[in-house]
Design a protein around this motif. Structure first.
Motif, PDB file in Angstrom:
ATOM      1  N   GLY A  18       0.798  -1.225   0.000  1.00 40.57           N
ATOM      2  CA  GLY A  18       0.000   0.000   0.000  1.00 40.57           C
ATOM      3  C   GLY A  18       0.825   1.267   0.000  1.00 40.57           C
ATOM      4  O   GLY A  18       0.302   2.353  -0.149  1.00 40.57           O
ATOM      5  N   GLY A  19       2.156   1.153   0.201  1.00 40.88           N
ATOM      6  CA  GLY A  19       3.015   2.326   0.226  1.00 40.88           C
ATOM      7  C   GLY A  19       2.948   3.056   1.552  1.00 40.88           C
ATOM      8  O   GLY A  19       2.259   2.625   2.483  1.00 40.88           O
ATOM      9  N   ILE A  20       3.648   4.173   1.637  1.00 44.07           N
ATOM     10  CA  ILE A  20       3.690   4.953   2.878  1.00 44.07           C
ATOM     11  C   ILE A  20       3.927   6.423   2.552  1.00 44.07           C
ATOM     12  O   ILE A  20       4.553   6.747   1.539  1.00 44.07           O
ATOM     13  N   ALA A  21       3.414   7.290   3.396  1.00 46.87           N
ATOM     14  CA  ALA A  21       3.598   8.733   3.233  1.00 46.87           C
ATOM     15  C   ALA A  21       4.710   9.212   4.148  1.00 46.87           C
ATOM     16  O   ALA A  21       4.942   8.650   5.226  1.00 46.87           O
ATOM     17  N   ALA A  39       6.865   6.648  -0.293  1.00 48.79           N
ATOM     18  CA  ALA A  39       7.403   5.601  -1.165  1.00 48.79           C
ATOM     19  C   ALA A  39       6.300   4.626  -1.552  1.00 48.79           C
ATOM     20  O   ALA A  39       5.360   4.404  -0.794  1.00 48.79           O
ATOM     21  N   ALA A  40       6.448   4.063  -2.748  1.00 50.31           N
ATOM     22  CA  ALA A  40       5.508   3.067  -3.242  1.00 50.31           C
ATOM     23  C   ALA A  40       5.884   1.680  -2.715  1.00 50.31           C
ATOM     24  O   ALA A  40       7.040   1.427  -2.365  1.00 50.31           O
ATOM     25  N   GLU A  41       4.916   0.804  -2.666  1.00 49.88           N
ATOM     26  CA  GLU A  41       5.106  -0.571  -2.197  1.00 49.88           C
ATOM     27  C   GLU A  41       6.351  -1.214  -2.827  1.00 49.88           C
ATOM     28  O   GLU A  41       6.554  -1.147  -4.035  1.00 49.88           O
ATOM     29  N   GLY A  42       7.189  -1.803  -1.973  1.00 52.41           N
ATOM     30  CA  GLY A  42       8.374  -2.526  -2.436  1.00 52.41           C
ATOM     31  C   GLY A  42       9.609  -1.672  -2.648  1.00 52.41           C
ATOM     32  O   GLY A  42      10.718  -2.201  -2.733  1.00 52.41           O
TER      33      GLY A  42
END
Length: 114
Positions: A18-21, A39-42
């Motif tokens: 789900g990513g993170i802010a 960042a985006a997932e992974g």
């Protein structure tokens, strides 16, 4: 030193599903940190594991300076230690009921509450 990798105040981990802010709290195993950027997932993500950060707080909770605090990963906010909450550090400012954020000094690596 031949085996030195980094100072440990910031570590790099894969970004979760789900990513993170930027500025969000994240638990990875026995590590709690604050995302240094979105960042985006992974993707590789830098987490700050020490320092003082202003974090969202459960509005009904009252905290005194020096009170141990924990991260409620479901609500994504600081709360008092308790079952299912991850210990993250201490409050460095008082926070009354109705206040929605608090300054917290992170302890870095901790053991999750049982």
């Amino acid at each position: 030193m031949k085996t030195y990798i980094q100072n440990g105040h910031v570590i790099t981990v894969p970004t979760p599903t789900g990513g993170i802010a930027s500025g969000d709290g994240l638990i990875v195993g026995s590590i709690f940190g604050i995302a240094a950027y979105s960042a985006a997932e992974g993707d590789p993500l830098e987490l700050a594991t020490t320092g003082v950060y202003k974090l969202p707080k459960a509005s009904a909770v009252v905290l005194a300076v020096g009170a141990r605090v924990a991260w409620d990963d479901t609500a994504k906010e600081v709360n008092t230690p308790g079952a299912g909450r991850f210990p993250i550090g201490v409050a460095v400012e008082a926070a009354e009921s109705g206040v929605t954020s608090v300054a917290v000094r992170l302890d870095g690596i901790a053991m999750a509450a049982a």
